[in-house]
Design a protein around this motif. Structure first.
Motif, PDB file in Angstrom:
ATOM      1  N   LEU A  19      -9.314   8.395   3.392  1.00 41.67           N
ATOM      2  CA  LEU A  19     -10.047   8.039   4.777  1.00 41.67           C
ATOM      3  C   LEU A  19      -9.508   7.877   5.054  1.00 41.67           C
ATOM      4  O   LEU A  19      -8.567   6.971   4.999  1.00 41.67           O
ATOM      5  CB  LEU A  19     -11.097   6.795   3.487  1.00 41.67           C
ATOM      6  N   ILE A  20     -10.222   8.139   6.682  1.00 45.29           N
ATOM      7  CA  ILE A  20     -10.571   6.732   7.353  1.00 45.29           C
ATOM      8  C   ILE A  20     -11.267   5.988   7.426  1.00 45.29           C
ATOM      9  O   ILE A  20     -12.920   6.525   8.331  1.00 45.29           O
ATOM     10  CB  ILE A  20     -10.101   7.782   8.376  1.00 45.29           C
ATOM     11  N   LEU A  21     -11.098   5.122   8.155  1.00 46.61           N
ATOM     12  CA  LEU A  21     -12.078   4.265   7.771  1.00 46.61           C
ATOM     13  C   LEU A  21     -12.903   3.380   9.063  1.00 46.61           C
ATOM     14  O   LEU A  21     -11.254   2.657   9.851  1.00 46.61           O
ATOM     15  CB  LEU A  21     -12.075   2.656   6.599  1.00 46.61           C
ATOM     16  N   GLY A  42      -6.397   6.675  -3.099  1.00 44.17           N
ATOM     17  CA  GLY A  42      -5.565   7.009  -2.140  1.00 44.17           C
ATOM     18  C   GLY A  42      -5.286   6.714  -1.132  1.00 44.17           C
ATOM     19  O   GLY A  42      -5.892   5.304  -0.462  1.00 44.17           O
ATOM     20  N   PRO A  43      -4.944   6.992  -0.086  1.00 45.74           N
ATOM     21  CA  PRO A  43      -4.529   6.276   0.320  1.00 45.74           C
ATOM     22  C   PRO A  43      -5.919   6.358   2.495  1.00 45.74           C
ATOM     23  O   PRO A  43      -6.991   7.027   2.250  1.00 45.74           O
ATOM     24  CB  PRO A  43      -3.604   6.972   1.906  1.00 45.74           C
ATOM     25  N   VAL A  44      -5.972   4.554   2.236  1.00 48.63           N
ATOM     26  CA  VAL A  44      -6.606   4.571   3.376  1.00 48.63           C
ATOM     27  C   VAL A  44      -6.383   3.892   5.008  1.00 48.63           C
ATOM     28  O   VAL A  44      -5.069   3.242   4.514  1.00 48.63           O
ATOM     29  CB  VAL A  44      -7.711   3.362   2.504  1.00 48.63           C
ATOM     30  N   MET A  45      -6.799   4.508   5.664  1.00 45.77           N
ATOM     31  CA  MET A  45      -6.643   4.237   6.927  1.00 45.77           C
ATOM     32  C   MET A  45      -7.504   3.602   7.993  1.00 45.77           C
ATOM     33  O   MET A  45      -8.420   3.715   7.044  1.00 45.77           O
ATOM     34  CB  MET A  45      -5.778   5.495   7.727  1.00 45.77           C
ATOM     35  N   LEU A  46      -7.137   2.401   8.821  1.00 49.41           N
ATOM     36  CA  LEU A  46      -7.819   1.099   9.041  1.00 49.41           C
ATOM     37  C   LEU A  46      -7.737   1.418  10.610  1.00 49.41           C
ATOM     38  O   LEU A  46      -6.734   1.905  11.400  1.00 49.41           O
ATOM     39  CB  LEU A  46      -7.740   0.285   8.860  1.00 49.41           C
ATOM     40  N   GLN A  57     -13.560  10.454   7.140  1.00 54.93           N
ATOM     41  CA  GLN A  57     -13.667   9.433   8.605  1.00 54.93           C
ATOM     42  C   GLN A  57     -14.931   9.068   7.404  1.00 54.93           C
ATOM     43  O   GLN A  57     -16.357   9.211   7.863  1.00 54.93           O
ATOM     44  CB  GLN A  57     -13.443   9.659   9.469  1.00 54.93           C
ATOM     45  N   MET A  58     -15.026   7.786   7.624  1.00 60.96           N
ATOM     46  CA  MET A  58     -16.213   6.603   7.185  1.00 60.96           C
ATOM     47  C   MET A  58     -16.258   5.686   7.912  1.00 60.96           C
ATOM     48  O   MET A  58     -15.535   5.087   8.419  1.00 60.96           O
ATOM     49  CB  MET A  58     -16.106   6.613   6.241  1.00 60.96           C
ATOM     50  N   TYR A  59     -17.647   5.208   7.872  1.00 63.34           N
ATOM     51  CA  TYR A  59     -18.353   3.833   8.927  1.00 63.34           C
ATOM     52  C   TYR A  59     -18.860   3.634   7.837  1.00 63.34           C
ATOM     53  O   TYR A  59     -19.401   3.495   6.956  1.00 63.34           O
ATOM     54  CB  TYR A  59     -19.298   4.201   9.876  1.00 63.34           C
ATOM     55  N   TRP A  60     -18.513   1.927   8.358  1.00 61.34           N
ATOM     56  CA  TRP A  60     -18.962   1.264   7.664  1.00 61.34           C
ATOM     57  C   TRP A  60     -20.779   0.998   7.502  1.00 61.34           C
ATOM     58  O   TRP A  60     -21.077   0.322   8.097  1.00 61.34           O
ATOM     59  CB  TRP A  60     -18.752  -0.060   7.072  1.00 61.34           C
ATOM     60  N   CYS A  61     -22.288   1.861   6.567  1.00 65.48           N
ATOM     61  CA  CYS A  61     -22.959   2.140   7.296  1.00 65.48           C
ATOM     62  C   CYS A  61     -24.182   2.494   5.568  1.00 65.48           C
ATOM     63  O   CYS A  61     -23.009   3.292   5.300  1.00 65.48           O
ATOM     64  CB  CYS A  61     -22.817   3.421   7.874  1.00 65.48           C
ATOM     65  N   GLY A  62     -24.343   1.743   5.299  1.00 61.26           N
ATOM     66  CA  GLY A  62     -26.131   1.608   4.805  1.00 61.26           C
ATOM     67  C   GLY A  62     -25.437   0.737   3.743  1.00 61.26           C
ATOM     68  O   GLY A  62     -24.793  -0.208   3.757  1.00 61.26           O
ATOM     69  N   ALA A  89      -3.523   1.803   4.032  1.00 54.25           N
ATOM     70  CA  ALA A  89      -2.505   2.549   4.150  1.00 54.25           C
ATOM     71  C   ALA A  89      -1.781   2.693   5.116  1.00 54.25           C
ATOM     72  O   ALA A  89      -0.288   2.818   5.673  1.00 54.25           O
ATOM     73  CB  ALA A  89      -2.050   3.462   3.053  1.00 54.25           C
ATOM     74  N   ALA A  90      -2.145   2.221   6.187  1.00 50.40           N
ATOM     75  CA  ALA A  90      -2.475   2.400   7.524  1.00 50.40           C
ATOM     76  C   ALA A  90      -2.614   2.484   8.430  1.00 50.40           C
ATOM     77  O   ALA A  90      -3.903   1.939   7.999  1.00 50.40           O
ATOM     78  CB  ALA A  90      -2.164   4.604   7.773  1.00 50.40           C
ATOM     79  N   ILE A  91      -2.412   1.988   9.859  1.00 50.73           N
ATOM     80  CA  ILE A  91      -3.736   1.568  10.919  1.00 50.73           C
ATOM     81  C   ILE A  91      -3.606   2.825  11.918  1.00 50.73           C
ATOM     82  O   ILE A  91      -2.605   3.235  12.096  1.00 50.73           O
ATOM     83  CB  ILE A  91      -3.609  -0.059  11.128  1.00 50.73           C
TER      84      ILE A  91
END
Length: 415
Positions: free
Chosen positions: A152-154, A248-252, A127-132, A270-272
């Motif tokens: 990833l989980i954004l 790869g897949p990204v979940m928001l 999991q990532m935040y929009w950081c930096g 790819a997912a929310i």
């Protein structure tokens, strides 16, 4: 005391008895007056079941997939930061999830390195935040890719709300001698928690090792948090950029509105996860389960839909799946289990959910979670919240985030 507990509520009671006051306070906190965190749980009590009295019997299948990962039941570990309620932290949670056949979500603010967590559970989403800066975000992505993260989980559903009517929990930046003396009155009255750390041979780790960049040291939790707060929020072009950079897949995580769900589709996720950050974002946001049906209808199987927020029972999981979620992500529940009894406590919580799912399937006379639909649920009038529904047009321009084809937005309660 028997280490086994029969409900998530009992896990919470044991966590409260075991943890220092400030640590427990961090687990239950919601923003401002706590309206959203209360609604997350209350909303599930407003939903009912429409059970059959006869039908198929026998073994019931709870398995499903999320972003290509096989799950033994429609439950995932939601990423939560700095799991210092137990010395083994995220590694214990990852082992428990692997033992029960489900995927792990690891926070970028976690207290354990991603490499150790993936070694414990290969089905780990980072999991990532929009950081930096973008370069720093890319560096963290590359580390996750090299470690073997399956996706990833954004997370975008947090707006830095600090005020809480019952007082914000006090979390130190680091645990030096002065800090330990300050917190001694809280910890000395929790001897079992102290003994667990004494046995492990180290003190609680409040750093965020997965946030380190450029070969520098890992920042403390509040250092990482401060960097996040100082980073301008992303736009939809940035979301698309993340999807393009990750092969790869990204979940928001954090969608609550239909228009945001459709923009997410256009951006390439790819997912929310329909979520309000467990009540820690903008207080007054509706419960996630109220927003789920409209969002699930809007994306119409173009991408996978999950839900997090308020899950305490297996029956809650079944309600969410019947209303359109492929699976749910749990947060506080497993943290209480971790605090109560380490890895075994997390496994205990997962077993409770599995048993509740099985009981609900039996009552509904379903042989698989894939058979669940809205006809199985009693939804009271006015329950749903259809937010940001586009009408009169289609789609959104990802670059400008504006509706196209003269689309306009409306807000409504249940249709």
């Amino acid at each position: 005391m028997n280490p086994w507990f029969e409900t998530v509520a009992e896990a919470q009671r044991r966590a409260k008895k075991r943890l220092p006051k400030s640590v427990y306070g961090a687990l239950i906190a919601g923003s401002e007056r706590g309206q959203t965190i209360e609604d997350n749980q209350r909303a599930f009590t407003e939903l009912g079941f429409a059970p059959h009295v006869a039908g198929p019997i026998g073994e019931r299948d709870q398995s499903t997939t999320v972003l290509g990962q096989q799950l033994s039941m429609p439950v995932m570990i939601s990423p939560t930061g700095v799991q210092a309620v137990h010395p083994d932290g995220e590694v214990a949670v990852a082992r428990a999830a692997a033992a029960r056949g489900i995927a792990m979500g690891l926070s970028s603010f976690a207290s354990k390195p991603i490499e150790e967590v993936i070694a414990a559970n290969p089905a780990t989403f980072f999991q990532m935040y929009w950081c930096g800066s973008k370069d720093e975000i890319l560096e963290r992505m590359e580390r996750a890719r090299a470690a073997g993260a399956v996706g990833l989980i954004l997370t975008l559903d947090w707006s830095f709300s600090h005020g809480r009517d019952w007082g914000s929990p006090v979390i130190p930046e680091k645990l030096d001698l002065r800090t330990m003396l300050k917190f001694a009155p809280q910890t000395l009255v929790r001897p079992r928690w102290l003994a667990t750390y004494a046995k492990s041979g180290h003190i609680p780790d409040l750093t965020a090792p997965n946030m380190a960049v450029g070969g520098g040291p890992a920042p403390g939790f509040f250092g990482a948090y401060g960097e996040w707060m100082g980073t301008p929020p992303p736009d939809w072009a940035d979301v698309r950029w993340v999807c393009e950079q990750w092969d790869g897949p990204v979940m928001l995580k954090g969608v609550i509105r239909v228009d945001d769900a459709l923009r997410a589709v256009d951006a390439g996720v790819a997912a929310i996860s329909v979520s309000n950050h467990g009540g820690n974002n903008l207080d007054g946001t509706p419960a996630a389960i109220r927003a789920l049906p409209a969002v699930a209808d809007a994306v119409d199987s173009q991408i996978e839909v999950l839900l997090d927020g308020g899950i305490r029972r297996g029956s809650d999981v079944v309600k969410a799946v019947a209303l359109g979620a492929r699976a749910v992500m749990i947060g506080r529940g497993y943290l209480w289990g971790l605090a109560a009894n380490g890895q075994a406590g997390v496994e205990n919580v997962l077993d409770i959910l599995r048993g509740g799912i099985d009981s609900a399937l039996l009552g509904l006379r379903k042989t698989s979670v894939s058979e669940l639909d809205r006809g199985d649920i009693v939804v009271p009038e006015g329950f749903e919240r259809a937010l940001g529904v586009p009408v009169g047009g289609g789609g959104f321009d990802t670059e400008t985030s504006e509706p196209v084809d003269n689309g306009v937005l409306v807000e409504s309660a249940s249709p």
